[in-house]
Enzyme design. Structure first.
Site, PDB file in Angstrom:
ATOM      1  N   TYR A 161       3.315  13.942  15.929  1.00  0.00           N
ATOM      2  CA  TYR A 161       4.629  13.924  15.295  1.00  0.00           C
ATOM      3  C   TYR A 161       5.745  14.042  16.329  1.00  0.00           C
ATOM      4  O   TYR A 161       6.845  13.514  16.127  1.00  0.00           O
ATOM      5  CB  TYR A 161       4.733  15.039  14.255  1.00  0.00           C
ATOM      6  CG  TYR A 161       3.994  14.707  12.977  1.00  0.00           C
ATOM      7  CD1 TYR A 161       4.615  13.995  11.952  1.00  0.00           C
ATOM      8  CD2 TYR A 161       2.673  15.083  12.802  1.00  0.00           C
ATOM      9  CE1 TYR A 161       3.941  13.679  10.785  1.00  0.00           C
ATOM     10  CE2 TYR A 161       1.982  14.765  11.640  1.00  0.00           C
ATOM     11  CZ  TYR A 161       2.616  14.072  10.636  1.00  0.00           C
ATOM     12  OH  TYR A 161       1.944  13.750   9.491  1.00  0.00           O
ATOM     13  N   GLU A 201      -1.807  18.107   5.882  1.00  0.00           N
ATOM     14  CA  GLU A 201      -2.955  17.607   6.647  1.00  0.00           C
ATOM     15  C   GLU A 201      -3.830  18.750   7.148  1.00  0.00           C
ATOM     16  O   GLU A 201      -5.068  18.649   7.134  1.00  0.00           O
ATOM     17  CB  GLU A 201      -2.449  16.737   7.796  1.00  0.00           C
ATOM     18  CG  GLU A 201      -1.852  15.419   7.298  1.00  0.00           C
ATOM     19  CD  GLU A 201      -0.803  14.831   8.224  1.00  0.00           C
ATOM     20  OE1 GLU A 201      -0.820  15.160   9.430  1.00  0.00           O
ATOM     21  OE2 GLU A 201       0.028  14.029   7.751  1.00  0.00           O
ATOM     22  N   ARG A 214      -9.636   0.521   9.301  1.00  0.00           N
ATOM     23  CA  ARG A 214      -9.269   0.145   7.939  1.00  0.00           C
ATOM     24  C   ARG A 214      -9.879   1.152   6.963  1.00  0.00           C
ATOM     25  O   ARG A 214     -10.921   1.769   7.256  1.00  0.00           O
ATOM     26  CB  ARG A 214      -9.773  -1.262   7.586  1.00  0.00           C
ATOM     27  CG  ARG A 214      -9.238  -2.353   8.494  1.00  0.00           C
ATOM     28  CD  ARG A 214      -7.746  -2.583   8.352  1.00  0.00           C
ATOM     29  NE  ARG A 214      -7.311  -3.708   9.162  1.00  0.00           N
ATOM     30  CZ  ARG A 214      -6.908  -3.610  10.432  1.00  0.00           C
ATOM     31  NH1 ARG A 214      -6.891  -2.428  11.035  1.00  0.00           N
ATOM     32  NH2 ARG A 214      -6.513  -4.684  11.095  1.00  0.00           N
ATOM     33  N   GLN A 215      -9.258   1.278   5.792  1.00  0.00           N
ATOM     34  CA  GLN A 215      -9.775   2.165   4.744  1.00  0.00           C
ATOM     35  C   GLN A 215     -10.482   1.345   3.659  1.00  0.00           C
ATOM     36  O   GLN A 215     -10.006   0.272   3.284  1.00  0.00           O
ATOM     37  CB  GLN A 215      -8.638   2.966   4.096  1.00  0.00           C
ATOM     38  CG  GLN A 215      -8.158   4.158   4.896  1.00  0.00           C
ATOM     39  CD  GLN A 215      -7.070   3.795   5.878  1.00  0.00           C
ATOM     40  OE1 GLN A 215      -6.285   2.899   5.634  1.00  0.00           O
ATOM     41  NE2 GLN A 215      -7.039   4.486   7.008  1.00  0.00           N
ATOM     42  N   SER A 264     -12.548   2.062  -0.179  1.00  0.00           N
ATOM     43  CA  SER A 264     -12.925   3.020  -1.221  1.00  0.00           C
ATOM     44  C   SER A 264     -14.439   3.167  -1.282  1.00  0.00           C
ATOM     45  O   SER A 264     -15.190   2.219  -1.026  1.00  0.00           O
ATOM     46  CB  SER A 264     -12.424   2.547  -2.585  1.00  0.00           C
ATOM     47  OG  SER A 264     -11.019   2.549  -2.632  1.00  0.00           O
ATOM     48  N   VAL A 288      -2.752   2.656  -3.119  1.00  0.00           N
ATOM     49  CA  VAL A 288      -2.292   1.456  -2.430  1.00  0.00           C
ATOM     50  C   VAL A 288      -3.248   1.154  -1.289  1.00  0.00           C
ATOM     51  O   VAL A 288      -3.529   2.020  -0.460  1.00  0.00           O
ATOM     52  CB  VAL A 288      -0.869   1.652  -1.865  1.00  0.00           C
ATOM     53  CG1 VAL A 288      -0.451   0.447  -1.032  1.00  0.00           C
ATOM     54  CG2 VAL A 288       0.121   1.866  -3.002  1.00  0.00           C
ATOM     55  N   PHE A 289      -3.771  -0.068  -1.245  1.00  0.00           N
ATOM     56  CA  PHE A 289      -4.575  -0.507  -0.110  1.00  0.00           C
ATOM     57  C   PHE A 289      -3.610  -1.047   0.942  1.00  0.00           C
ATOM     58  O   PHE A 289      -2.944  -2.058   0.729  1.00  0.00           O
ATOM     59  CB  PHE A 289      -5.557  -1.608  -0.519  1.00  0.00           C
ATOM     60  CG  PHE A 289      -6.684  -1.133  -1.401  1.00  0.00           C
ATOM     61  CD1 PHE A 289      -6.938   0.212  -1.574  1.00  0.00           C
ATOM     62  CD2 PHE A 289      -7.490  -2.037  -2.055  1.00  0.00           C
ATOM     63  CE1 PHE A 289      -7.985   0.652  -2.378  1.00  0.00           C
ATOM     64  CE2 PHE A 289      -8.539  -1.606  -2.871  1.00  0.00           C
ATOM     65  CZ  PHE A 289      -8.780  -0.258  -3.031  1.00  0.00           C
ATOM     66  N   PRO A 334      -0.271  -0.316   3.788  1.00  0.00           N
ATOM     67  CA  PRO A 334       0.966   0.468   3.795  1.00  0.00           C
ATOM     68  C   PRO A 334       1.525   0.622   2.392  1.00  0.00           C
ATOM     69  O   PRO A 334       1.460  -0.304   1.585  1.00  0.00           O
ATOM     70  CB  PRO A 334       1.908  -0.366   4.689  1.00  0.00           C
ATOM     71  CG  PRO A 334       1.021  -1.236   5.495  1.00  0.00           C
ATOM     72  CD  PRO A 334      -0.180  -1.513   4.637  1.00  0.00           C
TER      73      PRO A 334
END
Length: 383
Positions: free
Chosen positions: A98, A140, A206-207, A209, A373-374, A376
């Site tokens: 950050y 987090e 990548r994400q 599910s 949301v897949f 951004p």
């Protein structure tokens, strides 16, 4: 909460900063990646960077957070921050990053706005940034603690135990830990990050599910071919191959209880819904379930047979399908909905915006509508 002085300063300068945010965010990322090229190579989604979607998502989240703090200080942007925190945790983001973002973001703000950034303005927006960052860091840290992980230590090696073509452009992989340890627990609807080394040496993440219920000996992900990482998995990942996979995260999870549920999806957004349905079947649920799915055609519908089988196995479930080629787009305005329904949405943004609007028009409370949301989160930019 912002201090009174900073609140007034942010309120006065929000139109100028908001109006320039589309210029500020691309410059920020340019500065960030010039100073830290490894972040674009190994952490950020370079496809979303090239398309500008990540810049839009950052702009939307900053503008939304600032607007809430100055116009509605009694409202906490919990849902927005939770989604961001889960994404960050799944990438292994740590508190130190950050400060890196702060350095280059504020350099971009000063460069774009110039003399308008007085010491007072800089101090007010600095306070706002660290409030947002502080909330995210705390969220987090809690996620890492609940998962029993050290901050950032989210990765494990997993071996592919099965590969199943679902459609011409979607394939499922089942995974076990390479070290033989049991796969971890997760909540129905959550996702994992997958890190893939590409031919040019970049490690892109990548994400995906988890498209089966928790409690099994294996995890399952379903990958639609739509970019460099998914294409790499389609073309090169076979049984016996290894993947770097994160601990599961994600806040679109099936809530416990007896409340009726609406599971509405489109396209590859079916994957968390299949995981939720699988969980309901495995736990012998008697809940009222309304499953809705839209796709281009039956041939394009991943997990179509499984969706029918799972809803058929639930005593109070009904299934509604729309195929664009013959039926048009999903329309929730005429789907029977039980009183007190909790709605879960996943799919392309136009589908989710339309579905949410239809549900709100029917009197479903906003806090009873949950979504994933897949990629951004451009949801805010479109509101």
């Amino acid at each position: 909460m912002l201090s009174p002085q900073s609140t007034e300063t942010v309120r006065a300068t929000l139109p100028a900063v908001g109006g320039a945010i589309g210029e500020i965010t691309p410059l920020f990322y340019s500065k960030l990646f010039t100073a830290h090229p490894e972040l674009l190579r190994d952490l950020f989604n370079r496809g979303n960077q090239a398309s500008g979607e990540q810049q839009q998502a950052l702009a939307g989240s900053i503008a939304a957070y600032a607007t809430l703090l100055v116009e509605h200080p009694e409202v906490r942007p919990g849902a927005m921050l939770a989604r961001i925190a889960h994404k960050h945790a799944s990438l292994g983001v740590t508190e130190a990053q950050y400060q890196v973002v702060h350095t280059h973001l504020f350099a971009a703000i000063v460069e774009v706005l110039g003399e308008a950034v007085t010491p007072e303005v800089a101090a007010a927006w600095d306070e706002l940034y660290w409030l947002m960052a502080g909330e995210l860091v705390a969220l987090e840290a809690k996620l890492y603690q609940e998962a029993g992980l050290e901050p950032g230590d989210v990765w494990q090696s997993m071996t592919v135990t099965g590969r199943q073509d679902e459609t011409a452009d979607a394939v499922s992989f089942t995974l076990r830990r390479t070290d033989g340890a049991p796969v971890g627990a997760f909540l129905p609807g959550q996702y994992v990050s997958v890190g893939v080394r590409l031919p040019d040496g970049a490690r892109q993440i990548r994400q995906y599910s988890l498209s089966a219920a928790p409690g099994r000996d294996e995890w399952r992900i379903t990958v639609k071919r739509d970019g460099e990482v998914s294409s790499r998995l389609h073309e090169h990942l076979e049984v016996g191959g290894e993947l770097s996979v994160s601990h599961p995260f994600g806040d679109l999870v099936l809530r416990d209880g007896d409340a009726p549920v609406l599971l509405a999806s489109a396209g590859i957004g079916c994957t968390p819904m299949i995981g939720m349905l699988d969980h309901l079947v495995r736990t012998g649920s008697k809940r009222r379930v309304v499953a809705v799915h839209g796709d281009r055609s039956p041939a394009a519908h991943a997990h179509a047979a499984e969706l029918a089988e799972l809803t058929g196995a639930l005593p109070q479930a009904e299934l509604h399908r729309w195929y664009e080629e013959t039926d048009g787009l999903v329309d929730l305005s005429a789907v029977p909905l039980p009183t007190g329904v909790q709605a879960y949405l996943c799919g392309p943004l136009p589908f989710m915006r339309a579905a949410r609007g239809q549900l709100l028009e029917r009197g479903v409370p906003a806090d009873a509508i949950h979504y994933e949301v897949f990629g951004p989160d451009l949801w805010l930019a479109g509101q």
